[in-house]
Write a protein that holds these residues in place. Structure first.
Motif, PDB file in Angstrom:
ATOM      1  N   GLN A  37     -35.432  -5.738 -52.469  1.00  0.00           N
ATOM      2  CA  GLN A  37     -35.637  -4.878 -51.300  1.00  0.00           C
ATOM      3  C   GLN A  37     -35.732  -5.787 -49.960  1.00  0.00           C
ATOM      4  N   LEU A  38     -34.675  -5.744 -49.138  1.00  0.00           N
ATOM      5  CA  LEU A  38     -35.201  -6.684 -47.910  1.00  0.00           C
ATOM      6  C   LEU A  38     -35.446  -5.550 -46.735  1.00  0.00           C
ATOM      7  N   LEU A  39     -36.673  -5.716 -46.440  1.00  0.00           N
ATOM      8  CA  LEU A  39     -37.316  -4.807 -45.316  1.00  0.00           C
ATOM      9  C   LEU A  39     -36.899  -5.662 -44.003  1.00  0.00           C
ATOM     10  N   TRP A  40     -36.406  -4.476 -43.249  1.00  0.00           N
ATOM     11  CA  TRP A  40     -36.190  -5.029 -41.750  1.00  0.00           C
ATOM     12  C   TRP A  40     -36.209  -4.043 -40.858  1.00  0.00           C
ATOM     13  N   ASN A  41     -36.155  -4.326 -39.624  1.00  0.00           N
ATOM     14  CA  ASN A  41     -36.204  -3.236 -38.647  1.00  0.00           C
ATOM     15  C   ASN A  41     -35.510  -3.953 -37.329  1.00  0.00           C
ATOM     16  N   ASN A  42     -35.044  -3.032 -36.486  1.00  0.00           N
ATOM     17  CA  ASN A  42     -34.417  -3.767 -35.045  1.00  0.00           C
ATOM     18  C   ASN A  42     -35.373  -3.333 -34.155  1.00  0.00           C
ATOM     19  N   PRO A  43     -35.913  -4.267 -33.321  1.00  0.00           N
ATOM     20  CA  PRO A  43     -37.069  -4.094 -32.510  1.00  0.00           C
ATOM     21  C   PRO A  43     -36.605  -3.157 -31.181  1.00  0.00           C
ATOM     22  N   ARG A  44     -35.278  -3.280 -30.869  1.00  0.00           N
ATOM     23  CA  ARG A  44     -34.673  -2.748 -29.710  1.00  0.00           C
ATOM     24  C   ARG A  44     -34.771  -1.205 -30.046  1.00  0.00           C
ATOM     25  N   ILE A  45     -34.442  -0.734 -31.198  1.00  0.00           N
ATOM     26  CA  ILE A  45     -34.588   0.700 -31.418  1.00  0.00           C
ATOM     27  C   ILE A  45     -35.562   1.367 -32.471  1.00  0.00           C
ATOM     28  N   HIS A  46     -36.399   0.459 -33.146  1.00  0.00           N
ATOM     29  CA  HIS A  46     -37.350   1.013 -33.960  1.00  0.00           C
ATOM     30  C   HIS A  46     -38.773   0.841 -33.667  1.00  0.00           C
ATOM     31  N   THR A  47     -39.546   1.344 -33.809  1.00  0.00           N
ATOM     32  CA  THR A  47     -41.082   0.963 -33.765  1.00  0.00           C
ATOM     33  C   THR A  47     -41.330  -0.172 -34.645  1.00  0.00           C
ATOM     34  N   PRO A  48     -42.527  -0.773 -34.139  1.00  0.00           N
ATOM     35  CA  PRO A  48     -42.955  -1.996 -34.977  1.00  0.00           C
ATOM     36  C   PRO A  48     -43.036  -1.759 -36.310  1.00  0.00           C
ATOM     37  N   ASP A  49     -43.794  -0.516 -36.681  1.00  0.00           N
ATOM     38  CA  ASP A  49     -44.050  -0.353 -38.182  1.00  0.00           C
ATOM     39  C   ASP A  49     -42.901   0.229 -38.873  1.00  0.00           C
ATOM     40  N   ARG A  50     -41.788   0.655 -38.373  1.00  0.00           N
ATOM     41  CA  ARG A  50     -40.748   0.851 -39.086  1.00  0.00           C
ATOM     42  C   ARG A  50     -40.083   0.189 -39.914  1.00  0.00           C
ATOM     43  N   ARG A  51     -39.694   0.367 -41.255  1.00  0.00           N
ATOM     44  CA  ARG A  51     -39.023  -0.429 -42.173  1.00  0.00           C
ATOM     45  C   ARG A  51     -37.756   0.112 -42.698  1.00  0.00           C
ATOM     46  N   LYS A  52     -36.690  -0.321 -42.319  1.00  0.00           N
ATOM     47  CA  LYS A  52     -35.342  -0.056 -43.117  1.00  0.00           C
ATOM     48  C   LYS A  52     -35.105  -1.172 -44.604  1.00  0.00           C
ATOM     49  N   VAL A  53     -34.385  -0.429 -45.406  1.00  0.00           N
ATOM     50  CA  VAL A  53     -34.424  -1.241 -46.555  1.00  0.00           C
ATOM     51  C   VAL A  53     -32.855  -1.281 -46.712  1.00  0.00           C
ATOM     52  N   TRP A  54     -32.352  -2.714 -47.214  1.00  0.00           N
ATOM     53  CA  TRP A  54     -31.443  -2.969 -47.923  1.00  0.00           C
ATOM     54  C   TRP A  54     -31.597  -3.441 -49.449  1.00  0.00           C
ATOM     55  N   LEU A  55     -31.134  -2.800 -50.461  1.00  0.00           N
ATOM     56  CA  LEU A  55     -31.165  -3.368 -51.630  1.00  0.00           C
ATOM     57  C   LEU A  55     -30.174  -4.530 -52.096  1.00  0.00           C
ATOM     58  N   SER A  56     -30.656  -5.532 -52.793  1.00  0.00           N
ATOM     59  CA  SER A  56     -30.172  -6.571 -53.081  1.00  0.00           C
ATOM     60  C   SER A  56     -30.047  -6.992 -54.528  1.00  0.00           C
ATOM     61  N   CYS A  57     -28.751  -7.451 -55.159  1.00  0.00           N
ATOM     62  CA  CYS A  57     -28.605  -8.158 -56.448  1.00  0.00           C
ATOM     63  C   CYS A  57     -29.332  -9.610 -56.258  1.00  0.00           C
ATOM     64  N   GLY A  58     -29.501 -10.319 -57.439  1.00  0.00           N
ATOM     65  CA  GLY A  58     -29.944 -11.627 -57.262  1.00  0.00           C
ATOM     66  C   GLY A  58     -28.951 -12.555 -56.541  1.00  0.00           C
ATOM     67  N   ASP A  59     -27.693 -12.215 -56.678  1.00  0.00           N
ATOM     68  CA  ASP A  59     -26.776 -12.870 -56.127  1.00  0.00           C
ATOM     69  C   ASP A  59     -26.407 -13.053 -54.532  1.00  0.00           C
ATOM     70  N   HIS A  60     -26.659 -11.632 -54.085  1.00  0.00           N
ATOM     71  CA  HIS A  60     -26.547 -11.654 -52.614  1.00  0.00           C
ATOM     72  C   HIS A  60     -27.826 -11.756 -51.869  1.00  0.00           C
ATOM     73  N   ARG A  61     -29.197 -11.817 -52.645  1.00  0.00           N
ATOM     74  CA  ARG A  61     -30.397 -11.905 -51.661  1.00  0.00           C
ATOM     75  C   ARG A  61     -30.446 -12.923 -50.525  1.00  0.00           C
ATOM     76  N   ASP A  62     -29.867 -14.084 -51.040  1.00  0.00           N
ATOM     77  CA  ASP A  62     -29.986 -15.209 -49.947  1.00  0.00           C
ATOM     78  C   ASP A  62     -29.019 -14.765 -48.738  1.00  0.00           C
ATOM     79  N   TRP A  63     -27.842 -14.280 -48.878  1.00  0.00           N
ATOM     80  CA  TRP A  63     -26.848 -14.023 -47.970  1.00  0.00           C
ATOM     81  C   TRP A  63     -27.221 -12.809 -47.189  1.00  0.00           C
ATOM     82  N   LEU A  64     -27.839 -11.831 -47.545  1.00  0.00           N
ATOM     83  CA  LEU A  64     -28.426 -10.710 -46.913  1.00  0.00           C
ATOM     84  C   LEU A  64     -29.511 -11.130 -46.102  1.00  0.00           C
ATOM     85  N   GLU A  65     -30.269 -12.063 -46.486  1.00  0.00           N
ATOM     86  CA  GLU A  65     -31.714 -12.366 -45.982  1.00  0.00           C
ATOM     87  C   GLU A  65     -31.195 -13.147 -44.793  1.00  0.00           C
ATOM     88  N   ASP A  66     -30.270 -14.124 -44.949  1.00  0.00           N
ATOM     89  CA  ASP A  66     -29.614 -14.997 -43.919  1.00  0.00           C
ATOM     90  C   ASP A  66     -29.189 -14.161 -42.771  1.00  0.00           C
TER      91      ASP A  66
END
Length: 91
Positions: A37-66
């Motif tokens: 689970q890659l947890l993220w938020n866009n500070p321009r539109i989300h409150t600081p405590d809000r977390r959006k989630v992208w799911l990743s397989c092992g092969d794409h984790r680095d690409w999505l994190e980057d």
């Protein structure tokens, strides 16, 4: 005429199938099961405590994190567990 069918045959069904099927990687075109689970938020539109989630397989984790880090959106990466997948399917 149904607006949900405008994408062609099966277009509406693809989204609902993904929403109720197994948890899959968020990388476009990837059909692999989620491992992270890659947890993220866009500070321009989300409150600081809000977390959006992208799911990743092992092969794409680095690409999505980057992708998220380059844009200043990434917060944390945590394992995606079987219990979370069961909750995903139930909800």
């Amino acid at each position: 005429m149904n607006i949900f069918n405008l994408g062609g045959p099966g277009a509406a069904g693809q989204e609902s199938e993904r929403a109720t099927g197994p948890a899959l990687c968020s990388r476009k075109g990837c059909r692999a099961g989620a491992q992270w689970q890659l947890l993220w938020n866009n500070p321009r539109i989300h409150t600081p405590d809000r977390r959006k989630v992208w799911l990743s397989c092992g092969d794409h984790r680095d690409w999505l994190e980057d992708y998220l880090q380059t844009r200043g959106l990434w917060k944390e990466t945590v394992p995606f567990t079987a219990s979370q997948e069961a909750a995903n399917e139930a909800g």
